[in-house]
Design an enzyme around this catalytic site. Structure first.
Site, short mmCIF file in Angstrom:
data_model
loop_
_atom_site.label_atom_id
_atom_site.label_comp_id
_atom_site.label_asym_id
_atom_site.label_seq_id
_atom_site.Cartn_x
_atom_site.Cartn_y
_atom_site.Cartn_z
CG HIS A 171 -6.98 -3.39 -2.64
ND1 HIS A 171 -7.53 -2.64 -1.64
CD2 HIS A 171 -6.26 -4.37 -2.04
CE1 HIS A 171 -7.14 -3.14 -0.46
NE2 HIS A 171 -6.36 -4.19 -0.68
CD GLU A 175 -6.85 -0.44 1.23
OE1 GLU A 175 -5.80 -0.28 0.58
OE2 GLU A 175 -6.91 -1.15 2.26
CE LYS A 188 -3.62 -2.77 2.01
NZ LYS A 188 -4.81 -2.89 2.85
CD GLU A 227 -7.22 -8.25 -0.32
OE1 GLU A 227 -6.19 -8.61 0.24
OE2 GLU A 227 -7.40 -7.09 -0.71
N GLY A 250 -7.20 -4.67 7.38
CA GLY A 250 -6.62 -3.68 8.29
C GLY A 250 -7.34 -3.54 9.62
CB SER A 282 -6.54 -9.23 9.61
OG SER A 282 -6.98 -7.89 9.61
#
Ligand code: 13P
Length: 251
Positions: free
Chosen positions: A95, A97, A11, A167, A173, A212
């Site tokens: 992703h 994000e 990241k 994911e 996170g 995680s």
């Protein structure tokens, strides 16, 4: 036999010096981990130095995103061909994000997937549901919509040359990891979805778990039948944690 892959998504973290320290540690550990395909995903400015630090050790380098456009007046964007030019082998597309913070749509993710493959990169297609979606029983619907958008755009044949990463957004996170059973259920559903189009491709594609992943939960996750490794965020920033996660892959 599917490959086992452990990838580190760095990241927007680190510095030139920190990255180099981390890469030096990975190079030293690589001979003992030859049964695992390791890939690191630094930010754009560090791709070239990462590639040269890893030369000859078998660890691949990929980018965290890519433009869907081949070239042109797209200030700030980086094309798939440019990534190939600096010897990237992989690129993450979709992703969560990017989807949530940068409003990337399923259609845009599909276009990026296609652009990556056309340039000879292996796309790592991320899919996953939010907590609300899981609580509403919509996990499969969301993941299948993300997957189907790409299948429709590129055809199932293209999945012979990609990696999928499941994911769950609620696990990224947060320190909350999907249980091995929760993750396995979604991985198996993804494989069955692909198998509707092609059984042989479904059996071949590596599906990584991300969210995680840590040294203490990696082996239970990786022991699941349809989990072919991990896409690791936070723990990949600590070389020893990442190496321990890679060591959790059985020989
Ligand atoms: P964490 O391992 O920090 O949860 O991040 C997962 C991830 O987003 C990898 O792409």
């Amino acid at each position: 036999m599917r490959p086992t892959i452990v990838a580190g998504n760095w990241k927007m973290h680190g510095s030139f010096a920190e990255n180099l320290d981390r890469l030096t540690a990975l190079v030293a550990a690589a001979p003992a981990l030859a049964h695992v395909q390791m890939i690191v995903f630094p930010t754009f400015p560090y791709l070239v130095s990462a590639r040269s630090a890893l030369a000859g050790c078998g660890i691949e380098v990929g980018a965290q995103t890519v433009s869907e456009y081949a070239q042109g007046a797209y200030t700030g964007e980086v094309s798939a061909q440019m990534l190939r030019d600096v010897q990237c082998s992989h690129v993450i597309v979709g992703h969560s994000e990017r989807r949530s913070l940068f409003a990337e749509s399923n259609a845009q993710v599909a276009a990026k997937f296609m652009a990556a493959q056309q340039a000879g990169l292996v796309p790592v297609l991320c899919v996953g549901e939010s907590l609300t979606e899981r609580e509403n029983g919509a996990t499969e619907a969301v993941v299948f919509a993300q997957l189907d958008a790409v299948i429709e755009a590129v055809g199932i044949g293209a999945f012979a040359r990609c990696i999928i990463a499941y994911e769950p957004v609620w696990a990224i996170g947060t320190g909350l990891t999907a249980t091995p059973e929760q993750a396995q259920a979604v991985h198996s559903a993804i494989r069955q979805r692909l198998a509707k189009h092609s059984e042989s491709i479904a059996q071949r594609v590596a599906i990584l778990y991300g969210g995680s992943v840590k040294p203490d939960n990696a082996s239970a996750l990786f022991a699941q039948a349809d989990i072919d490794g991990g896409l690791v965020g936070g723990a990949s920033l600590q070389a020893q944690d990442f190496i321990q996660i890679c060591s959790a892959v059985e020989k």
